[in-house]
Design a protein around this motif. Structure first.
Motif, PDB file in Angstrom:
ATOM      1  N   UNK A   1       0.839  -1.192   0.000  1.00 10.06           N
ATOM      2  CA  UNK A   1       0.000   0.000   0.000  1.00 10.06           C
ATOM      3  C   UNK A   1       0.873   1.240   0.000  1.00 10.06           C
ATOM      4  N   UNK A   2       0.549   2.164  -0.896  1.00 10.90           N
ATOM      5  CA  UNK A   2       1.244   3.446  -0.888  1.00 10.90           C
ATOM      6  C   UNK A   2       0.230   4.553  -0.640  1.00 10.90           C
ATOM      7  N   UNK A   3       0.706   5.602  -0.045  1.00 10.06           N
ATOM      8  CA  UNK A   3      -0.159   6.722   0.280  1.00 10.06           C
ATOM      9  C   UNK A   3       0.240   7.294   1.622  1.00 10.06           C
TER      10      UNK A   3
ATOM     11  N   UNK B   1      -0.958  11.329  -9.552  1.00 11.18           N
ATOM     12  CA  UNK B   1      -2.316  10.929  -9.898  1.00 11.18           C
ATOM     13  C   UNK B   1      -2.373   9.770 -10.878  1.00 11.18           C
ATOM     14  N   UNK B   2      -1.222   9.263 -11.304  1.00 14.40           N
ATOM     15  CA  UNK B   2      -1.204   8.078 -12.148  1.00 14.40           C
ATOM     16  C   UNK B   2      -1.637   6.844 -11.362  1.00 14.40           C
ATOM     17  N   UNK B   3      -1.673   6.959 -10.028  1.00 19.44           N
ATOM     18  CA  UNK B   3      -1.978   5.805  -9.168  1.00 19.44           C
ATOM     19  C   UNK B   3      -3.434   5.757  -8.729  1.00 19.44           C
ATOM     20  N   UNK B   4      -4.295   6.580  -9.283  1.00 20.05           N
ATOM     21  CA  UNK B   4      -5.725   6.593  -8.986  1.00 20.05           C
ATOM     22  C   UNK B   4      -6.024   6.645  -7.492  1.00 20.05           C
TER      23      UNK B   4
ATOM     24  N   UNK C   1     -10.655   8.850  -7.635  1.00 23.61           N
ATOM     25  CA  UNK C   1     -10.346   8.771  -9.061  1.00 23.61           C
ATOM     26  C   UNK C   1     -10.573   7.313  -9.436  1.00 23.61           C
ATOM     27  N   UNK C   2     -11.716   7.015 -10.050  1.00 24.66           N
ATOM     28  CA  UNK C   2     -12.085   5.615 -10.294  1.00 24.66           C
ATOM     29  C   UNK C   2     -11.578   5.085 -11.624  1.00 24.66           C
TER      30      UNK C   2
END
Length: 190
Positions: free
Chosen positions: A12-14, A67-70, A137-138
């Motif tokens: 998990x990243x974030x 934002x490439x990671x939704x 971001x779906x």
């Protein structure tokens, strides 16, 4: 959304900030060291007074805020007053205001400014009541804002924002500072 009680899922990243401890707050994923100034804690919540410097800045492992990671971004807010336009969270590159902004307008209505597309909701945040806000971001181009689990706005916008700095509660130098309390901030890349 990130499951409650789970704080470190392999891969998990974030960034997950629960504001359980006095500042400086900690990322329960262990990936970030947020810096805070003027933000205090009360009853397990971060308190934002709108004062100069009242924000939380996350400027390490910036690839988590691409934002490439939704991303699936969630936070509980309790707004003290409307005042002027005020940042809930934003990401930016070198110069502030060059990324994505999630904020409420002076009438409490929420805005997600993606640069290439904007969601301006008709939903106004209530004063003095906890509201769980979620930006999802779906797909590569679909963005939705939820308030307490109900969709209040959506847009299609393609954005390319490189690795960014995350600021919660306002820009470090430009103001637009949130006034109220926040809890359970999470940015989880899906």
């Amino acid at each position: 959304m990130f499951p409650l009680g789970i704080t470190n899922v392999k891969g998990t990243t974030g960034c997950v900030l629960n504001f359980n401890t006095s500042p400086p707050f900690t990322d329960s994923l262990g990936r970030h060291s947020p810096s805070t100034s003027v933000v205090t804690m009360s009853s397990g919540r971060a308190v934002f007074t709108g004062a100069s410097g009242a924000q939380i800045v996350v400027n390490d492992n910036r690839s988590d805020f691409s934002y490439a990671k939704r991303p699936d971004i969630s936070v509980t807010v309790n707004l003290s007053n409307y005042g002027s336009d005020r940042i809930i969270w934003t990401t930016y590159l070198g110069a502030e205001q060059s990324g994505v902004e999630f904020y409420h307008k002076s009438d409490g209505k929420m805005v997600l400014n993606l640069g290439t597309g904007v969601i301006l909701t008709t939903y106004a945040l209530p004063l003095g009541i906890d509201v769980v806000l979620r930006v999802l971001q779906s797909s590569a181009t679909t963005w939705t804002i939820y308030a307490d689990g109900v969709s209040v706005g959506t847009t299609d916008a393609s954005i390319i924002v490189a690795d960014s700095t995350l600021a919660i509660g306002g820009y470090p130098n430009l103001g637009f500072r949130f006034v109220g309390q926040m809890d359970n901030f999470s940015w989880i890349n899906t």
